[in-house]
Design a protein around this motif. Structure first.
Motif: not given
Length: 440
Positions: A295-296, A301-305, A348-352, A356-362
């Motif tokens: 689930q994490v 993946l959802a946070v990246f999106a 998990e906190f910093w993982f999320f 999100a930052i990596a998704g922002l760059g994409s």
């Protein structure tokens, strides 16, 4: 001078053609359908009593055939035109999905799913070509952002619907996907006429012989200059010219441009990071390194999106105002650093947060990359092979990235594997530094 500056700047309020909205709606339906099938496909493959690796091959078969048949799709776009190639590709994927629902063994499922990749690359390349032909040059980044956003929203909604449908049988999602694609084919066939968007032109208007009050204007020293015609911009409008008659842009000519070579490398980097490592390595990292459950991984993946979606809200307009090159360099930096740091997160906190930052760059570089390809091709030409090569660069990164990163994980650890994404992004940035801005 003032007039030339005003007309050179992109107009954020430019009205988008209705055909663009049709393509955006079609993209949403396609993404929803693809998302419906994605969560049940591995389970359906394993229902034939095969290993996990064999089930993963069914997933990879789609991407492999996309890469293999991308050059053919470029040729078809130039011969059949974008609209016809789009419809044929959609119908092929619909037939493939319906056939998967009735597969009797693993090998039939593998074959049917692989055939769907042929149709997928056909409508992907054709849709990019249609967007380029129909989008106003002043709003290419905004159109790319809108189109990508519709795919993103559909990709988020699809898996939730697929999970619900799976309760009624693993075959049902495939049939629903096929039905959605038939609806898309009808939508495009009836609502998207075979038109080509005309390139904006300058109309030559002679200077008036009299002043505003009807009197003859006072003579000036530069008589020749005063009599020179004025060039007035005329808005681009769709003209009823069959798309198949547009002259194609040779791939060799596009490869001669540093910006196109650079966008191929940055497309490869984005495929490596956003589509390859993220989908293949992030779930494993969440389980093995963080000790978290699946689930994490799903939440990450959802946070990246979500990060990508936030960037798409403004990155397209910035690509039309700031330029393509600054947005691509910024996106490469943010995504590359984010993916590199992701492998060293310890909770998990910093993982999320980093996801999100990596998704922002994409999301920052996505619309600018598509707008760059559109600038290279232009509204008045067909660029099937040019578009197919760009699509191949992303698919190649999607395939190679997980393989290379997995080998590094086996030899070392997750940290260096994620850091490879940073190195690939840096390489792409080096290609972009000497390239000239394509936005005119």
């Amino acid at each position: 001078m003032l007039m030339s500056l005003t007309t050179a700047l992109p107009d954020p309020s430019v009205k988008l053609p209705r055909e663009i909205k049709v393509l955006v709606a079609a993209a949403f339906l396609i993404a929803v359908g693809f998302g419906i099938v994605a969560p049940v496909l591995p389970q359906f493959a394993q229902s034939f009593n095969v290993s996990v690796s064999a089930a993963a091959i069914v997933v990879s078969a789609f991407a492999f055939t996309r890469l293999l048949f991308a050059p053919l799709s470029g040729v078809l776009v130039e011969r059949l035109a974008e609209r016809r190639t789009y419809i044929v590709g959609i119908v092929i994927v619909a037939a493939s999905s319906a056939a998967c629902a009735f597969a009797q063994n693993y090998w039939q499922l593998l074959l049917y799913r692989g055939l769907g990749g042929i149709g997928s690359t056909m409508f992907t390349v054709a849709s990019m070509g249609l967007l380029i032909r129909l989008a106003p040059p002043q709003a290419r980044g905004r159109v790319s952002s809108l189109y990508s956003g519709s795919f993103l929203l559909g990709g988020i909604a699809g898996p939730a619907i697929g999970g619900l449908l799976a309760g009624f049988g693993l075959q049902l999602p495939f049939l629903v996907y096929a039905g959605a694609l038939v609806l898309v084919a009808l939508l495009v066939a009836t609502q998207l006429p075979a038109l080509v968007a005309a390139t904006p032109r300058l109309a030559v208007v002679p200077r008036p012989a009299t002043g505003p009050d009807g009197a003859t204007p006072r003579p000036v020293a530069a008589d020749v200059r005063a009599a020179a015609p004025v060039r007035v911009p005329v808005p681009a409008v769709p003209v009823p010219v069959p798309a198949a008659k547009a002259r194609p842009l040779p791939l060799r000519a596009a490869l001669g441009l540093p910006a196109y070579r650079a966008v191929l490398v940055s497309g490869f980097a984005n495929g490596w990071s956003a589509f390859g490592i993220r989908m293949a390595l992030v779930p494993l990292f969440a389980t093995a390194a963080l000790g978290a459950g699946p689930q994490v991984a799903g939440i990450s993946l959802a946070v990246f999106a979500v990060g990508t979606g936030v960037a798409l809200m403004f990155s397209g307009r910035l690509a039309d105002t700031w330029g393509r090159k600054p947005m691509i360099l910024l996106g490469l930096a943010v995504n590359g650093i984010g993916m590199g740091v992701l492998g060293f997160t310890g909770n998990e906190f910093w993982f999320f947060v980093v996801s999100a930052i990596a998704g922002l760059g994409s999301g920052l570089m996505g619309p600018a990359q598509q707008a760059t390809v559109a600038d290279v091709i232009g509204n008045d030409r067909s660029g099937g092979k040019v578009l197919a090569t760009f699509q191949m660069s992303q698919d190649f990164g999607t395939i190679i990235g997980p393989i290379a990163a997995g080998a590094v994980v086996d030899a070392f650890s997750y940290g260096p594997a994620f850091a490879m994404a940073t190195a690939v992004a840096l390489l792409a940035a080096l290609f972009w530094l000497p390239a000239r801005e394509t936005q005119r």
